[in-house]
Design a protein around this motif. Sequence first.
Motif, PDB file in Angstrom:
ATOM      1  N   ASP A  54     -50.984  -3.871 -57.417  1.00  0.00           N
ATOM      2  CA  ASP A  54     -51.399  -2.632 -56.773  1.00  0.00           C
ATOM      3  C   ASP A  54     -51.294  -1.410 -57.681  1.00  0.00           C
ATOM      4  N   THR A  83     -45.951   2.838 -53.322  1.00  0.00           N
ATOM      5  CA  THR A  83     -47.068   3.271 -52.478  1.00  0.00           C
ATOM      6  C   THR A  83     -47.559   4.620 -52.987  1.00  0.00           C
ATOM      7  N   THR A  89     -40.826   1.883 -52.429  1.00  0.00           N
ATOM      8  CA  THR A  89     -40.420   1.767 -51.020  1.00  0.00           C
ATOM      9  C   THR A  89     -39.483   0.575 -50.788  1.00  0.00           C
ATOM     10  N   GLN A 126     -46.916   7.890 -57.225  1.00  0.00           N
ATOM     11  CA  GLN A 126     -46.414   6.656 -56.614  1.00  0.00           C
ATOM     12  C   GLN A 126     -44.923   6.816 -56.348  1.00  0.00           C
ATOM     13  N   ARG A 175     -42.109  -1.879 -55.344  1.00  0.00           N
ATOM     14  CA  ARG A 175     -43.201  -1.854 -54.365  1.00  0.00           C
ATOM     15  C   ARG A 175     -43.669  -0.423 -54.104  1.00  0.00           C
TER      16      ARG A 175
END
Length: 595
Positions: free
Chosen positions: A50, A535, A550, A547, A533
């Motif tokens: 991602d 987001t 999380t 970013q 991780r």
Amino acid sequence: MIRCLCVAFVAWVSIAELAAQEVSRDGPPLSPFRGMRAAANGIEVQVLDDTWHALDSVAGVDTGTLLRESQRLCGALAWKRVTEDLPALLAAMGHDVGESVDVVVHDLTTGEVRELPAVPMTRENRRRVKDAQRDARGPEPDAAVPAAISAADARGDLRRLRELLDDAFAYRDLRPVDLDALLREAGAFGSGTVDRLDLVRRVDHVLRAFGDGHSRVDEVPPVSNTFLPCLVQQVAGGHVAFRADRSAFVDAAHPFLTAIDGVPLARWLAAAGAHATRGSATMQARDAERGLRDLGDLRLDLEVPGGPRAGAVKLTLQGSDGSCDVQLDVAARRPTYGAWPRADTGLIDGDVGYLRLLQMRGDAPFLDGIDAAMRAFRGTRGLVVDVRGNGGGTRDALRRLAPYLLPGDGEPIVGNVAAILLDHGEPAPVDTLADRGLYPADWPGWSDAQRAAITRFARGFQPSWKLPPGRFSPWHFLVLDRGDNGAAFAYGGKVVVLIDRGCFSATDVFAAALGALPQVTLVGEATSGGSGRATRHVLPKSRIRLQLSTMASFRPDGVLFEGNGVVPDVAVAVEPGDLIGASDTALQRALEMLR
């Protein structure tokens, strides 16, 4: 005259629309990208995970050409064809592709170029991209990116940053960061307008203070486009200066760099380190040495005579016979470290398997290649798994390889523990971390053997960081099981995993999980450390993209990845010749251990 022009325009639109329709019918619905978005300077993509990168080229076609030709062929439907019908668009441009393409991207923060050969194109990727475009209809956000904003709006964005860090950031309370002081410093500008790029750097400085390698601004452009024309890396004995193509040292007889422009190297490293993420010692050292490439910016910081854009740079180099000065022309583009070492999977001397994993990918050809290699290595004396320089991706390689290396009884083991940050205290869905292979202990999908492994593990698990109460989900577990890979067999030889400062994110998890197995020894340098991780968020007025992590993620021994990384069982310092392919000290040590 006006009437004729209108007719001509209608005819042109019709031809472009017909061409666009032909393009859409001319190829399979596949894409190599998990995500695509328009950016001020081209296209940004998600490839292996991602993380967003700037797209340099796909199938050998540079981004500028891709956009221009799509506009020429498809008119108003150009962006739709780029995102939804890439194989057909490439075919219309004379580039027939199969089910994979070569992709070149660069990091939005560091500018480091990554060459990704044979990236699989899948229907799932195309569906994801198409759905995202459908959901994001309307003006492209980058079209509204301002060059400057008012001081009041800038302070409003900093207030929004504060809210995000307090509410949506897993590592907000990890270390005693004085956020009030950081935000006061970031907001120390006048009452007029604020240059957006200056604000970008201020926001990035705030984020890096927390020491989380995943939490950062998407892009921090250099102030001055003047770059060091070589690469620098720390080895046993000091820092070595070597050519960007790794063909040789800058000076064969004097490999060690001691000063730049007459200023001691220690001062340059300190200046570069001021812009680095305050993570593990390995991460900070790596960021600092790589930051030396931004020569013009550091000249400003250090107030070096001659100005940031001076066309030459003087390097003071040291060797066994003393020192010398070498003058080089500066570079107009930041040089890249690239994948290193450059080696291929295969047999070494006929009795040691060598599995080289440059990336952590999740596509079938990559994972099937691991199985094929392990079949070829079945009768070997030992196995070297080389993940040096692997910056992460997915966890699929771990889950495909680990079943071969589990203890003889084949019992499942826990390879990673994590918890997800709750959204204002709301319970997290059971599959929140499913893309990481992590599920809570009460997940109904566990087998009896997996559930027993979790129970045994949980009795002795002591996390190095006590999570703030009420802010995180219950523990989620990654369980490695021989049943995850029907092709796996119990590999009988000893295993060495080679790691270094370039290992990060999913590769940290890979190294820590395999390192917990009894037949595996980790050799090399400590990894950079990170598993968060991330987001994405956008600050409303400046449109700064950033970013935030999380997830809080831990090694099997309870140590948090952030700020620690993975320490080798056998430390092997890099030697100067290792940087240019003249030697490979860590690999030789591994072979000695296996033989």
